[in-house]
Design a protein around this motif. Structure first.
Motif, mmCIF file in Angstrom:
data_model
loop_
_atom_site.group_PDB
_atom_site.id
_atom_site.type_symbol
_atom_site.label_atom_id
_atom_site.label_comp_id
_atom_site.label_asym_id
_atom_site.label_seq_id
_atom_site.Cartn_x
_atom_site.Cartn_y
_atom_site.Cartn_z
ATOM 1 N N PRO A 244 0.853 -1.208 0.000
ATOM 2 C CA PRO A 244 0.000 0.000 0.000
ATOM 3 C C PRO A 244 0.881 1.248 0.000
ATOM 4 O O PRO A 244 2.114 1.164 -0.042
ATOM 5 N N THR A 255 -7.884 -3.940 15.136
ATOM 6 C CA THR A 255 -8.172 -5.228 14.478
ATOM 7 C C THR A 255 -8.820 -6.163 15.498
ATOM 8 O O THR A 255 -8.258 -7.200 15.842
ATOM 9 N N LYS A 266 -7.394 -9.410 5.023
ATOM 10 C CA LYS A 266 -8.739 -9.160 4.501
ATOM 11 C C LYS A 266 -9.338 -7.907 5.129
ATOM 12 O O LYS A 266 -9.928 -7.063 4.433
ATOM 13 N N LEU A 268 -7.823 -5.299 6.441
ATOM 14 C CA LEU A 268 -7.111 -4.075 6.065
ATOM 15 C C LEU A 268 -6.947 -3.915 4.559
ATOM 16 O O LEU A 268 -6.337 -2.947 4.103
ATOM 17 N N SER A 269 -7.495 -4.910 3.802
ATOM 18 C CA SER A 269 -7.429 -4.853 2.330
ATOM 19 C C SER A 269 -5.991 -4.728 1.830
ATOM 20 O O SER A 269 -5.661 -3.870 0.994
ATOM 21 N N VAL A 270 -5.113 -5.592 2.346
ATOM 22 C CA VAL A 270 -3.726 -5.594 1.902
ATOM 23 C C VAL A 270 -3.343 -7.002 1.452
ATOM 24 O O VAL A 270 -3.979 -7.996 1.814
ATOM 25 N N ASP A 271 -2.301 -7.058 0.655
ATOM 26 C CA ASP A 271 -1.738 -8.322 0.209
ATOM 27 C C ASP A 271 -1.144 -9.054 1.421
ATOM 28 O O ASP A 271 -0.467 -8.439 2.243
ATOM 29 N N GLU A 272 -1.404 -10.362 1.535
ATOM 30 C CA GLU A 272 -0.816 -11.130 2.639
ATOM 31 C C GLU A 272 0.697 -11.021 2.639
ATOM 32 O O GLU A 272 1.335 -11.069 3.698
ATOM 33 N N ARG A 362 0.282 -0.369 10.608
ATOM 34 C CA ARG A 362 0.577 -0.260 9.171
ATOM 35 C C ARG A 362 1.933 0.409 8.996
ATOM 36 O O ARG A 362 2.376 1.171 9.855
#
Length: 551
Positions: A244, A255, A266, A268-272, A362
């Motif tokens: 991001p 969280t 999922k 945070l809508s980020v790539d694992e 983040r």
């Protein structure tokens, strides 16, 4: 020689054992080669022992060719030898006491015993020496499986080199590497020689010989053929994460109820791959934080190498005490413990636990937000690229059929095995250790040489050279053919049993000798026999008068 099937103990089976998964396990049992006595403990039946000893002879010839000397050391070993080298507490070691309460072990390998004998080497003039033996080994294997592949008792060829310096050790090591290459080539095994972890054996370096097959090792190879390694030491380049937007400082986010990487990514809508996974462990009573990418797994062997000693996973109570947070919310920022991070985390910003239950950070960046010692601790995965050329890496199950080690002075120092050098100085012997398992080699051959009907033994290790099938009523004629082949130097298994032709052919395919010769009704008419290759299936008709060796 001629062996008559009607007089032999070859208990073939129609179906494999219910618990058999590996092909070699199924076929060696069905073919009447081996039988299980208890979990991980096997008997070699007559066919199996002939094959085992064929493998042994190949190994013996190649060991003798490099100047190694065969001997035989006992199985029963005084415990004090293993206590001296700090290996007595290895959990896989069988321990026992005699009637006088003296402690003994049943060893997995003979470094201590051979070093005990090497103390009789007095002078540099007696060096180098290479000694080997074939001996029973015992291992308290917690999960025996796959027939001969993972067992509790086995026969192993182990050899040992004794040199005066590092240059001599390298020469002995290279001699064994060449001998092993020739052994596996003669056995027609596809084997990869790869760098490996030394594990409990210790030393400065080791090399594994991995044969693709249903084993407990994982072989990593490059599609372009320029890289091969055991999974425990392999390096691969993972795919690049989709990061991001960059942050100037870590940003804390809530969280709640989220503890897994999948759920965090999922939410945070980020790539694992743009997350980090905290793996706290305890070594010598001290907590160390292992850190890998969220889509990666920590490799236990690599972590052991990075830490330089044994460790265990931290308990939940230990995690809460050190990080003041639940296990799913911990990370490297602000911690007072050592952080060992995988090399993939050197660059980029990742999501990490905030060390506050129900919160993550983040934009966590190594070097700016936390300090770490970087090491290769991730497990290579399918989809990684080759560190040499960028080609795709392939992972496949493999069987460790051999392992060679540069032991240096790991055993000679505690057991005081020394020699007098030419300058009159007493120096420690420099050692190497080299193991190869004939039983595992048998299993690996079957894994690579079989079809749906049975085994396809390479000629060098087949229990007999020719399977001679006599159809009903033609036993006398078949005996004449057997005698001719015997005179030509072939070992013949003559199937003279009172069985139907179909059953004899099925057993011949299952047992898997290189050549099948059939004496049938046409033989009475033309004086010829059918010769069939077990591997290719090609058949030809040859006059009995023209028969020579079929090896």
């Amino acid at each position: 020689m001629i062996a008559r099937a009607s007089q032999l103990f070859i208990p073939t089976l129609r179906d494999p054992p219910a618990d058999a998964e590996a092909v070699s396990h199924k076929l060696l049992v069905r073919g009447g080669y081996i039988r299980q006595v208890s979990a991980g403990v096997w008997t070699f039946l007559p066919l199996g022992w002939r094959t085992h000893e064929k493998v042994v002879q190949v190994i013996r010839e190649e060991m003798d060719a490099i100047g190694a000397q065969e001997m035989l050391m006992p199985v029963l070993t005084p415990a004090e030898l293993w206590k001296a080298t700090n290996r007595y507490d290895i959990p896989e070691i069988f321990k026992l006491r005699d009637r006088n309460d003296r402690e003994f072990i049943l060893p997995m390998t003979h470094e201590e015993t051979v070093t005990f004998h090497a103390r009789e080497i007095r002078s540099y003039r007696d060096l180098p020496q290479m000694l080997y033996h074939f001996q029973t080994k015992d291992r308290d294997e917690p999960r025996p499986r796959a027939g001969l592949i993972r067992v509790r008792e086995f026969i192993m060829k182990d050899s040992y080199s004794f040199d005066r310096d590092e240059e001599g050790l390298t020469k002995s090591f290279d001699l064994h590497k060449g001998a092993y290459d020739r052994i596996f080539e003669r056995c027609e095994l596809e084997v990869y020689a790869v760098q490996a972890e030394s594990g409990m054996m210790g030393g400065s370096a080791s090399m594994d010989f991995l044969a693709p097959g249903d084993g407990s090792n994982t072989l990593v190879t490059c599609e372009r053929g320029d890289y091969a390694a055991d999974l425990e030491i392999a390096r691969g380049i993972p795919r690049s994460p989709e990061f991001p937007a960059t942050l100037n400082a870590p940003e804390e986010v809530e969280t709640p109820g989220v503890g897994t990487i999948e759920d965090v990514a999922k939410l945070l809508s980020v790539d694992e791959a743009a997350t980090s996974k905290a793996m706290p462990v305890v070594m010598n009573g001290t907590v160390v934080l292992g850190l890998v990418r969220g889509d990666d797994r920590l490799d236990a062997g690599k972590m052991l190498e990075a830490l330089g000693g044994a460790y265990r996973p931290a308990t939940e109570d230990e995690i809460r005490e050190v990080f003041d947070a639940d296990p799913g919310s911990i990370g490297p920022v602000g911690v007072k413990v050592e952080v060992v991070a995988d090399e993939a985390l050197r660059e980029g910003q990742y999501v990490a636990g905030a060390n506050r239950t129900g919160h993550h950070l983040r934009g966590v960046e190594a070097g700016r937000d936390f300090e770490a010692r970087f090491a290769n601790i991730r497990e290579v995965r399918e989809g990684d690229t080759c560190p040499n050329c960028g080609g795709a890496l392939r992972l496949q199950s493999a069987i460790e059929v051999g392992h060679i080690f540069k032991l240096e002075t790991k055993y000679s120092k505690p057991l005081q095995a020394t020699y007098l050098d030419e300058d009159g100085q007493e120096k420690l012997l420099i050692m190497g250790s080299y193991g190869i398992g004939p039983g595992r080699t048998m299993a690996a051959i079957v894994e690579q040489h079989h079809d749906e009907d049975g085994i396809q033994w390479p000629a060098a290790v087949a229990p007999y050279d020719v399977h001679l099938v006599a159809l009903p009523g033609l036993e006398e004629r078949a005996a004449e053919v057997a005698a001719r082949l015997d005179e030509a130097g072939d070992d013949v298994l003559l199937d003279d049993r009172d069985q139907r032709a179909g059953e004899k052919f099925a057993d011949a395919d299952l047992i898997g000798l290189p050549v099948r010769v059939t004496v049938g009704k046409k033989t009475l008419d033309d004086g010829a026999v059918d010769i069939r290759s077990r591997t290719s299936g090609e058949e030809k008709r040859v006059a009995i008068d023209e028969l020579g060796s079929l090896r």
